[in-house]
Enzyme design. Sequence first.
Site, PDB file in Angstrom:
ATOM      1  N   TYR A   1     -10.537   5.763   1.606  1.00 47.18           N
ATOM      2  CA  TYR A   1      -9.899   4.542   1.131  1.00 47.18           C
ATOM      3  C   TYR A   1     -10.920   3.621   0.448  1.00 47.18           C
ATOM      4  O   TYR A   1     -10.813   3.298  -0.724  1.00 47.18           O
ATOM      5  CB  TYR A   1      -9.273   3.766   2.289  1.00 47.18           C
TER       6      TYR A   1
ATOM      7  N   GLU B   1      -5.636   7.989  -1.623  1.00 49.69           N
ATOM      8  CA  GLU B   1      -5.886   6.788  -0.819  1.00 49.69           C
ATOM      9  C   GLU B   1      -6.813   5.810  -1.547  1.00 49.69           C
ATOM     10  O   GLU B   1      -6.580   4.601  -1.541  1.00 49.69           O
ATOM     11  CB  GLU B   1      -6.478   7.177   0.534  1.00 49.69           C
TER      12      GLU B   1
ATOM     13  N   HIS C   1       1.680   4.320  -3.116  1.00 45.13           N
ATOM     14  CA  HIS C   1       1.532   5.778  -3.132  1.00 45.13           C
ATOM     15  C   HIS C   1       2.577   6.451  -4.023  1.00 45.13           C
ATOM     16  O   HIS C   1       2.456   7.649  -4.311  1.00 45.13           O
ATOM     17  CB  HIS C   1       1.627   6.331  -1.714  1.00 45.13           C
TER      18      HIS C   1
ATOM     19  N   HIS D   1       0.826  -1.211   0.000  1.00 43.54           N
ATOM     20  CA  HIS D   1       0.000   0.000   0.000  1.00 43.54           C
ATOM     21  C   HIS D   1       0.860   1.261   0.000  1.00 43.54           C
ATOM     22  O   HIS D   1       0.618   2.191  -0.778  1.00 43.54           O
ATOM     23  CB  HIS D   1      -0.927   0.014   1.211  1.00 43.54           C
ATOM     24  N   GLU D   2       1.873   1.294   0.857  1.00 44.82           N
ATOM     25  CA  GLU D   2       2.654   2.528   0.969  1.00 44.82           C
ATOM     26  C   GLU D   2       3.512   2.785  -0.275  1.00 44.82           C
ATOM     27  O   GLU D   2       3.619   3.913  -0.731  1.00 44.82           O
ATOM     28  CB  GLU D   2       3.521   2.495   2.233  1.00 44.82           C
TER      29      GLU D   2
END
Length: 653
Positions: free
Chosen positions: A493, A426, A407, A403-404
């Site tokens: 999200y 998000e 980004h 997920h990070e």
Amino acid sequence: MKAIALSLAGALALATTLAAAADAPRYDPLQTFAPYSYPDPVNAYRVGDGKPGPLFWQNRADYAIEATLDPAHRLLTGHETITYTNHSPNALDVLWLQLDQNRYKPDARGAFTSEFPTEFTSGYHIASVEVEDGSGHRQPVKWVVSDTRMQLRLPEAVKAKGGGVRVQIAWSFTVPGEFGGRMDVNHSKNGDIFEIAQWYPRLCVYDDLRGWDTAPYLNSEFYLEYGDFDYKVTVPSDMIVAGSGELVNPQDVLTGTQIKRLDEARHSDRTVMIRTPAEVTEPSSRPRQGGTLTWHFRMQNTRDVAFGASRAFVWDAARINLPHGKTALAMSVYPVESAGDAAWGRATEYLKASTEYFSKEWFPYPWPVAINEAGTAGGMEYPGITFDAKRAKGKSLHMVIAHEIGHSWFPMIVGSNERRHAWMDEGFNTFVDVGEDDAFNHGEYAPKRDSEYAPKGGNPADEIAAVLADPDAPAPLNGADMTPEKYRHPISYFKGAFGLVLLREQILGPERFDDAFRKYIATWAYHHPSPSDFFRFMESESGEDLGWFWRGWYQHNWQFDMAVRKVEAIDGDWSQGAAVTVANLDRLVLPDTLRVTYDDGTTKDIRVPVETWQQHRDYVVRVAGSRRVVSASLDPTHALPEADRTNDTLRVK
């Protein structure tokens, strides 16, 4: 008795009326399909197909930074030179900068909005601010600080259409401790870990949408200009620094063995140890003892940089294989407590796989290095580096890493305004990282349905239906800082991601959606798209008028409820086919599937498009067939966020 009878009759009539009202459609075609007003107008800067227009411009901020970390006193001191280029059609007599460290002052506005505990500091100490003229002459600048912003009042305006100014700022601040935020210093048995972000005064964005965008830093994230960064970090010699971009002086800060291992990692698909757990406490793992070392990094075409520093770091790396034969380097740094194949020993494997997946599916990763850093910031992203939970293991570690680093695409490459439109980073990132989770290592950790994607577990469509049913839930277009913490994840999200799922799987289909979404990323890479740009782009590329969806899903939190009202034989003869009456009961519309089941167990699916509801609240669908129908159902696969599934199926008696 007569009076009682009349009372009973009246009560029955009232009950019938109330029941009818409860089941009455709230749907109004004129409301749902009214012409959609985009939040931002079309002009020469941003045109009708959602692309930058012929007069589109974007300003630029390049940074040269020198900083020194004093870990004993948690003090970071720095000096930066900002080269700012004004491509706008307007001369600028002031500049606005973000001072994010002021968020940790007791009287900061964000201290009165956050539900998280904060360790207060004194914020920035600004020692000096100067500007240079064309000959290099410096002169002081008057500045005014307001909460987390600083206005510089220039002695001479920056000229329009290519004018520039160079600003020199000297500053310092105390690094906040562990508080559950976006940066911190946290303890490990071999030394403190510093996670340093939002660490230098940063130019606010000046754009065609608002002029200076000076939303204060409360809790929501960032909106920054792109540029090149050249930065140096001086730390005690026993510390390792992992920073955004590429280390350009390894010979000054690494041992010969570590340089050799890094070169091996650049050619290896398997993780290579650069500094093993056993070497963390060995003096020989540093090039010299005592004093300080300066780590020098460069990163191009980025909106920010961050770094981690600690004497406790284990360090490993592996090659990232990118499209067109290009490569990059995946690296992880973490304390020995986090080592091992059950935990951070696989972190670089996860980082490599996710970066390769996103690069293949959507847009190639553009920078030479991608880094995981273990600490307590928990899950926080910056260009080229992520801060992930040092205690995470297995599935949870893979999930947060994917997920990070996801980004990197939203909003590090596609530079949307996180501070105002959290769903555009998000939500988009959650959408793409769900696919990565399914793909990783033949589905080792799939499916990702119990956290980011469906907070309560189970069917995602039913989960989002529960969010839509909450009368207090805000819409995605609600400002990020105005969205209560209770709804931050469900709306920004989950709903943000599920909107793209509906677009891809139900409204456009994968072929049209994937092509349009890839083109959107490529078109707006290193630029600043607005929600209107995204809406217009997807419409133009997919060939669909989607105003009804933007209104119902993003502008409002409308519910979706379709029902089967009646099933009967055409002209009383099943050999002539079936007439199925379906109704739209609530304000959101979506394409649906009607499934009829015959007495021999066979079924037939009929697609009910959204255009059905442009002029109707209910509609008779004529289904060709020659056998008796025993039931009719809507959304048989439970792919849509139905508010009430009890009225989706009607059995024929």
